[in-house]
Motif scaffolding. Structure first.
Motif, mmCIF file in Angstrom:
data_model
loop_
_atom_site.group_PDB
_atom_site.id
_atom_site.type_symbol
_atom_site.label_atom_id
_atom_site.label_comp_id
_atom_site.label_asym_id
_atom_site.label_seq_id
_atom_site.Cartn_x
_atom_site.Cartn_y
_atom_site.Cartn_z
ATOM 1 N N GLU A 27 0.837 -1.205 0.000
ATOM 2 C CA GLU A 27 0.000 0.000 0.000
ATOM 3 C C GLU A 27 0.874 1.258 0.000
ATOM 4 O O GLU A 27 0.578 2.234 -0.696
ATOM 5 C CB GLU A 27 -0.942 0.011 1.202
ATOM 6 C CG GLU A 27 -2.074 -0.985 1.081
ATOM 7 C CD GLU A 27 -2.877 -1.147 2.360
ATOM 8 O OE1 GLU A 27 -4.076 -1.463 2.242
ATOM 9 O OE2 GLU A 27 -2.329 -0.972 3.465
ATOM 10 N N ILE A 28 1.964 1.231 0.759
ATOM 11 C CA ILE A 28 2.885 2.369 0.765
ATOM 12 C C ILE A 28 3.511 2.548 -0.609
ATOM 13 O O ILE A 28 3.636 3.673 -1.103
ATOM 14 C CB ILE A 28 3.943 2.224 1.878
ATOM 15 C CG1 ILE A 28 3.258 2.416 3.241
ATOM 16 C CG2 ILE A 28 5.087 3.222 1.697
ATOM 17 C CD1 ILE A 28 4.131 2.180 4.449
ATOM 18 N N ASP A 29 3.870 1.454 -1.271
ATOM 19 C CA ASP A 29 4.396 1.544 -2.643
ATOM 20 C C ASP A 29 3.360 2.167 -3.577
ATOM 21 O O ASP A 29 3.698 2.986 -4.438
ATOM 22 C CB ASP A 29 4.790 0.162 -3.169
ATOM 23 C CG ASP A 29 6.040 -0.393 -2.501
ATOM 24 O OD1 ASP A 29 6.779 0.390 -1.861
ATOM 25 O OD2 ASP A 29 6.275 -1.609 -2.627
ATOM 26 N N THR A 30 2.112 1.797 -3.400
ATOM 27 C CA THR A 30 1.033 2.369 -4.210
ATOM 28 C C THR A 30 0.893 3.865 -3.944
ATOM 29 O O THR A 30 0.712 4.657 -4.880
ATOM 30 C CB THR A 30 -0.301 1.650 -3.906
ATOM 31 O OG1 THR A 30 -0.144 0.251 -4.151
ATOM 32 C CG2 THR A 30 -1.433 2.191 -4.765
ATOM 33 N N LEU A 31 1.008 4.281 -2.688
ATOM 34 C CA LEU A 31 0.938 5.702 -2.355
ATOM 35 C C LEU A 31 2.077 6.480 -2.998
ATOM 36 O O LEU A 31 1.874 7.589 -3.497
ATOM 37 C CB LEU A 31 0.956 5.894 -0.835
ATOM 38 C CG LEU A 31 -0.205 5.285 -0.059
ATOM 39 C CD1 LEU A 31 -0.017 5.515 1.424
ATOM 40 C CD2 LEU A 31 -1.538 5.815 -0.536
ATOM 41 N N TRP A 32 3.267 5.903 -3.007
ATOM 42 C CA TRP A 32 4.394 6.551 -3.692
ATOM 43 C C TRP A 32 4.087 6.743 -5.175
ATOM 44 O O TRP A 32 4.348 7.808 -5.740
ATOM 45 C CB TRP A 32 5.672 5.721 -3.546
ATOM 46 C CG TRP A 32 6.431 5.950 -2.287
ATOM 47 C CD1 TRP A 32 6.649 5.047 -1.280
ATOM 48 C CD2 TRP A 32 7.094 7.154 -1.883
ATOM 49 N NE1 TRP A 32 7.396 5.627 -0.281
ATOM 50 C CE2 TRP A 32 7.694 6.916 -0.631
ATOM 51 C CE3 TRP A 32 7.242 8.416 -2.462
ATOM 52 C CZ2 TRP A 32 8.423 7.885 0.049
ATOM 53 C CZ3 TRP A 32 7.970 9.377 -1.782
ATOM 54 C CH2 TRP A 32 8.550 9.117 -0.548
#
Length: 89
Positions: A27-32
């Motif tokens: 999810e953090i990768d998606t936010l980036w």
């Protein structure tokens, strides 16, 4: 001597911190990816981020800096979100 504050420290972004703190690494990768995507503005980016995080969009958008007419300030907002993502990456 003064220490420089990050944009996130200058603003009160508790909802962002709380939501991102609970996010998985993917999810953090998606936010980036959302943050770095240049074809949409900050309002749509935050809407997408809220969907990814299952967070309250109004709570997130309400924390971001805006001008006197209510428009979200893109650069300051992006920098503040960036600072939070760095903290949890």
């Amino acid at each position: 001597m003064t220490t420089s504050q990050t944009e996130e420290e200058k603003l009160n972004l508790d909802a962002f911190n709380e939501s991102i703190n609970k996010a998985s690494s993917s999810e953090i990768d998606t936010l980036w990816a959302i943050l770095k995507y240049k074809e949409i503005g900050i309002y749509r980016k935050v809407k997408c981020m809220a969907d990814v995080l299952g967070a309250d969009f109004e709570a997130l958008i309400g924390e971001l800096p805006s001008d006197s007419s209510g428009r979200i300030l893109d650069q300051r907002s992006r920098h503040a979100i960036h600072d939070i993502l760095i903290k949890y990456s």
